[in-house]
Design a protein around this motif. Structure first.
Motif, PDB file in Angstrom:
ATOM      1  N   GLN A 218       0.230  -1.501   0.173  1.00 31.31           N
ATOM      2  CA  GLN A 218      -0.156  -0.473   0.215  1.00 31.31           C
ATOM      3  C   GLN A 218       1.054   1.433   0.283  1.00 31.31           C
ATOM      4  O   GLN A 218       0.037   2.185   0.448  1.00 31.31           O
ATOM      5  CB  GLN A 218      -1.396   0.025   1.339  1.00 31.31           C
ATOM      6  N   GLY A 219       2.401   1.041   0.242  1.00 32.92           N
ATOM      7  CA  GLY A 219       3.518   2.064   0.208  1.00 32.92           C
ATOM      8  C   GLY A 219       2.814   2.711   1.661  1.00 32.92           C
ATOM      9  O   GLY A 219       3.309   4.201   1.670  1.00 32.92           O
ATOM     10  N   GLY A 220       2.481   1.879   2.355  1.00 34.62           N
ATOM     11  CA  GLY A 220       2.999   2.993   3.396  1.00 34.62           C
ATOM     12  C   GLY A 220       3.580   3.528   4.025  1.00 34.62           C
ATOM     13  O   GLY A 220       4.226   4.194   4.878  1.00 34.62           O
ATOM     14  N   LEU A 221       5.080   2.949   3.824  1.00 36.61           N
ATOM     15  CA  LEU A 221       6.229   3.685   4.412  1.00 36.61           C
ATOM     16  C   LEU A 221       6.529   5.131   3.254  1.00 36.61           C
ATOM     17  O   LEU A 221       7.217   6.374   4.615  1.00 36.61           O
ATOM     18  CB  LEU A 221       7.997   3.301   3.838  1.00 36.61           C
ATOM     19  N   LEU A 222       6.052   5.902   2.390  1.00 37.96           N
ATOM     20  CA  LEU A 222       6.130   6.831   2.011  1.00 37.96           C
ATOM     21  C   LEU A 222       5.181   7.453   2.914  1.00 37.96           C
ATOM     22  O   LEU A 222       4.847   8.437   2.971  1.00 37.96           O
ATOM     23  CB  LEU A 222       5.597   6.170   0.122  1.00 37.96           C
ATOM     24  N   SER A 223       3.758   7.138   2.753  1.00 37.96           N
ATOM     25  CA  SER A 223       2.665   7.757   3.330  1.00 37.96           C
ATOM     26  C   SER A 223       3.768   7.887   5.100  1.00 37.96           C
ATOM     27  O   SER A 223       3.213   9.561   5.039  1.00 37.96           O
ATOM     28  CB  SER A 223       1.477   6.744   3.591  1.00 37.96           C
ATOM     29  N   ALA A 224       3.871   7.441   5.462  1.00 42.78           N
ATOM     30  CA  ALA A 224       4.343   8.327   6.604  1.00 42.78           C
ATOM     31  C   ALA A 224       5.766   8.774   6.540  1.00 42.78           C
ATOM     32  O   ALA A 224       5.381   9.825   7.468  1.00 42.78           O
ATOM     33  CB  ALA A 224       4.929   6.662   7.268  1.00 42.78           C
ATOM     34  N   LEU A 225       6.378   8.827   6.161  1.00 42.52           N
ATOM     35  CA  LEU A 225       7.597   9.206   5.455  1.00 42.52           C
ATOM     36  C   LEU A 225       6.258  11.538   4.963  1.00 42.52           C
ATOM     37  O   LEU A 225       7.269  12.109   5.707  1.00 42.52           O
ATOM     38  CB  LEU A 225       8.226   9.508   4.467  1.00 42.52           C
ATOM     39  N   ARG A 226       5.577  10.778   4.393  1.00 39.54           N
ATOM     40  CA  ARG A 226       4.600  12.907   4.351  1.00 39.54           C
ATOM     41  C   ARG A 226       4.285  13.220   5.561  1.00 39.54           C
ATOM     42  O   ARG A 226       4.476  14.186   5.501  1.00 39.54           O
ATOM     43  CB  ARG A 226       4.293  12.132   3.460  1.00 39.54           C
ATOM     44  N   VAL A 227       3.575  12.162   5.939  1.00 37.82           N
ATOM     45  CA  VAL A 227       3.001  12.421   7.585  1.00 37.82           C
ATOM     46  C   VAL A 227       4.598  13.861   8.168  1.00 37.82           C
ATOM     47  O   VAL A 227       4.096  13.666   9.150  1.00 37.82           O
ATOM     48  CB  VAL A 227       2.733  11.719   8.076  1.00 37.82           C
ATOM     49  N   ARG A 228       5.079  12.422   8.375  1.00 34.28           N
ATOM     50  CA  ARG A 228       5.488  12.871   9.436  1.00 34.28           C
ATOM     51  C   ARG A 228       7.496  13.972   8.711  1.00 34.28           C
ATOM     52  O   ARG A 228       7.593  15.491   9.491  1.00 34.28           O
ATOM     53  CB  ARG A 228       7.573  12.115   9.246  1.00 34.28           C
ATOM     54  N   PHE A 229       7.669  14.356   7.525  1.00 35.90           N
ATOM     55  CA  PHE A 229       8.491  15.398   7.290  1.00 35.90           C
ATOM     56  C   PHE A 229       7.311  16.623   5.724  1.00 35.90           C
ATOM     57  O   PHE A 229       7.536  16.495   4.364  1.00 35.90           O
ATOM     58  CB  PHE A 229       9.593  15.019   6.090  1.00 35.90           C
ATOM     59  N   PRO A 230       6.267  16.701   6.292  1.00 35.59           N
ATOM     60  CA  PRO A 230       5.099  17.652   5.021  1.00 35.59           C
ATOM     61  C   PRO A 230       6.136  18.880   4.475  1.00 35.59           C
ATOM     62  O   PRO A 230       5.855  18.774   3.456  1.00 35.59           O
ATOM     63  CB  PRO A 230       4.169  17.068   6.102  1.00 35.59           C
ATOM     64  N   GLU A 231       7.541  19.124   4.703  1.00 38.73           N
ATOM     65  CA  GLU A 231       7.721  20.303   3.798  1.00 38.73           C
ATOM     66  C   GLU A 231       8.546  20.150   3.451  1.00 38.73           C
ATOM     67  O   GLU A 231       8.619  21.235   2.728  1.00 38.73           O
ATOM     68  CB  GLU A 231       8.334  21.034   5.571  1.00 38.73           C
ATOM     69  N   LEU A 232       9.276  18.981   3.286  1.00 37.40           N
ATOM     70  CA  LEU A 232      10.023  18.076   2.441  1.00 37.40           C
ATOM     71  C   LEU A 232       8.514  17.600   0.920  1.00 37.40           C
ATOM     72  O   LEU A 232       9.155  17.351  -0.169  1.00 37.40           O
ATOM     73  CB  LEU A 232      11.330  17.854   2.890  1.00 37.40           C
ATOM     74  N   LEU A 233       7.764  17.007   2.176  1.00 33.42           N
ATOM     75  CA  LEU A 233       7.225  15.259   1.150  1.00 33.42           C
ATOM     76  C   LEU A 233       5.645  15.937   0.957  1.00 33.42           C
ATOM     77  O   LEU A 233       4.959  15.031   0.083  1.00 33.42           O
ATOM     78  CB  LEU A 233       7.991  13.916   1.883  1.00 33.42           C
ATOM     79  N   GLY A 234       5.944  17.541   1.442  1.00 41.30           N
ATOM     80  CA  GLY A 234       4.077  17.250   1.602  1.00 41.30           C
ATOM     81  C   GLY A 234       3.456  17.469  -0.313  1.00 41.30           C
ATOM     82  O   GLY A 234       4.195  18.348  -0.800  1.00 41.30           O
TER      83      GLY A 234
END
Length: 294
Positions: free
Chosen positions: A278-294
């Motif tokens: 489901q792309g779980g790691l990408l989702s988690a990274l976007r939540v944790r680093f929204p300023e870079l990945l949001g």
């Protein structure tokens, strides 16, 4: 910033994080077969790879933390197209540091080793049909019968069981295909292993490391070397060998268990994300680093 932007944002020194990522089942999806798939290494979602590169280029310390051997880890680092300063292999027993004078060369900065004789003898009494192997401190690999080699060293030699005794090992591998996982877990529980650290995989696979050596212990050393506080640690994993890392990171920072992880792994993490499919790691990274990945 979003992945693919032309000029990466650089984070301030006081905002730098350690981003510790397990590989198999976290970064690597072994359930997918199609274009771009590597049959030995698993598939890496292109969007996830781009996000990891964006975090790395912004100045965060991306640290691959895996149970794989060095030989099986560095090709995945190459596929991610990053040049991290630190790589943790063999469940924390081997920590590599990038040579600043060489473009992509790594040297063994820390190697933990032990004499596996007592553990091997004890296991053999319970799992008489098991296959045994030892990953040597210098990177070699001795085994009694063929073992699936996708995550193991390329320099291998078959030997009698007795030649596994008395060596200096960074880890021991025990595979018991004749046992169901439940039977294997029961046998391991009765072993009473002491002065070693061990983790059982999702199949009948046992990794044994020197006493007190885990991904968490290696990351603690790296964090101290970098001067990064534990409140700025993010870790993600899916296996029992990730439990110590997830618990260590969650204590003051952030840790994420993949959605397909067994309950005891999920319980060790600060939160649970989607499965690797489901792309779980990408989702988690976007939540944790929204300023870079949001």
């Amino acid at each position: 910033m979003t992945p693919g932007s032309a000029s990466p944002v650089k984070v301030a020194a006081e905002q730098r994080h350690i981003i510790a990522l397990d590989l198999d089942g976290t970064v690597l999806d072994h359930g997918f077969h199609g274009a771009g798939d590597d049959p030995d290494g698993g598939r890496i979602d292109p969007d996830l790879a781009e996000a990891i590169r964006a975090l790395h280029e912004a100045g965060h310390e991306v640290v691959i933390a895996t149970g794989r051997s060095v030989d099986a880890t560095l090709p995945i680092v190459e596929r991610l197209r990053i040049r991290p300063d630190w790589v943790i292999a063999a469940n924390g027993a081997v920590t590599l540091r990038r040579d600043p004078l060489a473009h992509r060369a790594y040297r063994r900065e820390y190697v933990e080793a032990f004499d596996p004789s007592d553990a091997l003898r004890k296991i053999r009494t319970q799992l008489v049909t098991a296959r045994f192997a030892v990953e040597l401190a210098d990177g070699g690999f001795l085994y009694t019968e063929p073992i699936p080699t996708g995550t193991l060293p390329s320099r291998q030699r078959m030997v009698p069981f007795e030649q596994l005794l008395g060596v200096q090992a960074s880890r021991v591998v025990v595979v018991s295909p004749d046992h169901r996982l439940e039977e294997f877990l029961d046998a391991v529980e009765t072993l009473g292993l002491t002065h070693v650290s061990y983790a059982v995989g999702n199949t009948s696979w046992l990794d044994i490391a020197p006493d007190g050596v885990t991904k968490a212990s290696a990351l603690e050393v790296v964090a101290a070397r970098l001067g990064i506080d534990r409140s700025r640690v993010f870790a993600a994993g899916d296996g029992r060998n990730d439990i110590d890392m997830l618990r260590w990171a969650a204590h003051s920072g952030d840790s994420v268990a993949m959605g397909q992880a067994v309950p005891e792994v999920q319980a060790a993490a600060g939160r649970v994300t989607g499965t690797v499919e489901q792309g779980g790691l990408l989702s988690a990274l976007r939540v944790r680093f929204p300023e870079l990945l949001g």
